[in-house]
Design an enzyme around this catalytic site. Sequence first.
Site, PDB file in Angstrom:
ATOM      1  N   ASP A   1      -3.103  19.820 -13.828  1.00 39.74           N
ATOM      2  CA  ASP A   1      -3.462  18.539 -14.442  1.00 39.74           C
ATOM      3  C   ASP A   1      -2.854  18.547 -15.842  1.00 39.74           C
ATOM      4  O   ASP A   1      -3.279  19.301 -16.714  1.00 39.74           O
ATOM      5  CB  ASP A   1      -4.994  18.420 -14.496  1.00 39.74           C
TER       6      ASP A   1
ATOM      7  N   ARG B   1       0.835  -1.196   0.000  1.00 38.85           N
ATOM      8  CA  ARG B   1       0.000   0.000   0.000  1.00 38.85           C
ATOM      9  C   ARG B   1       0.874   1.253   0.000  1.00 38.85           C
ATOM     10  O   ARG B   1       0.413   2.346  -0.319  1.00 38.85           O
ATOM     11  CB  ARG B   1      -0.966   0.037   1.201  1.00 38.85           C
TER      12      ARG B   1
ATOM     13  N   LYS C   1      -5.108   7.700 -19.597  1.00 44.06           N
ATOM     14  CA  LYS C   1      -5.237   8.264 -20.931  1.00 44.06           C
ATOM     15  C   LYS C   1      -4.002   7.905 -21.778  1.00 44.06           C
ATOM     16  O   LYS C   1      -3.770   6.745 -21.991  1.00 44.06           O
ATOM     17  CB  LYS C   1      -5.488   9.774 -20.827  1.00 44.06           C
TER      18      LYS C   1
END
Length: 388
Positions: free
Chosen positions: A181, A58, A206
């Site tokens: 972003d 994690r 993407k």
Amino acid sequence: MTVSDADREICAAAWTGPGHEPGAIAPPVFQTSLFAKDSFAELARQQAAEHENFVYSRGTNPTVAFLERQLALLERGEAAKCFGSGMGAIGAVFGALLRSGDHVLFVNNVYGPTLELARHLERFGVEHTVVTDPGADVASHLRENTALVYVESPGTMLMRLVDLRALTAAARRRGVLTAIDNTWATPLFQKPLELGVDLVVHSLTKYVGGHSDVVGGAVVGSAGLVREVFYRGHQLFGAVMSAMEASLVLRGLRTLPVRMEQHQENALRVVDHLQAHAAIAAVHHPYAAPGPDDDLVRSQLTGFSGLLSLELRDGSFEAVSRFVDALRVFRIGVSWGGYESLVSSPVRADNADRLAADGLPPGLVRLSVGLEGSRVQLADLDRALAAV
Ligand SMILES: *Cc1c(COP(=O)(O)O)cnc(C)c1O
């Protein structure tokens, strides 16, 4: 515009992590949840600095760490952290860096779910304002309690550019952090850290993944900021990227330079073609000429990706539906940046007012120009435009 040799080398770099058979050309997938240590003292030592030791997946994992290192190199950042999704990365930035009483300024058209998250954060005492005008004077919108300026450039839907040097200078004068972003441009075509931005976020779903088979995100920046995001945003919120997903994104990274150059070539043909078409009122893409953003394009972007939008002259929901439904090569779906061409639209039968309030024109259709080849793409668009 082409990808630099330095970036090509980073995308093709050989594995440098632990425990690999020499000569194995693909990075190993460390499919393990934990890493046992030789002694209790060693476990204690490594747990005290979990961001740089393999203790528990994690936190960190060698396959994911290799991807993080390559992304940091591509963005010219000191460190990177990967997440289970782009929203996981964005949520971790907000969760790690903001506190009750803070204000966030969003500049330009910003990805819808990011703004939805900002609205959700109001219940935790974090307020925000959205300035959709990419040319707005940022300094005049900063408040006493502004802790973060969050920008998209090129922005969502209309792909307009923000002057990032001016924005970061204004924020820095007031000691305010900035985040961008950078999903549209990818690290190959825009390096925001070099323009003064503090943190870069990506949806790796993407272009970087590129094959529409993995969801992922990343945060890149200084070692100190990424460490803060790691301990408070990644470890505690738990939007973890698995080793398997990291290996898929690394596979995407191998071909990112050639894919981006091909997306660019195909997209520019589509832009030229659509701009000359009588059924189209406007095309939105940084290459669409002549644009008010031309100087910014030259000074901030080193290439163009394949995501663009067009405005149908007949902006009705019915016309948009006829156009979208007549496409065959462009598949109907959300997301973008994969090998396949995609089409979607924010237009609905009953949301004209909402779109206008968001500064979006009627008849807006978004295209993700894939890798099928210009001839079939242009023929497909012509057929669909004839159906409008
Ligand atoms: C898709 C997208 C995101 C969110 O990424 P996910 O991987 O879907 O969580 C964030 N920003 C932009 C611009 C996007 O297109």
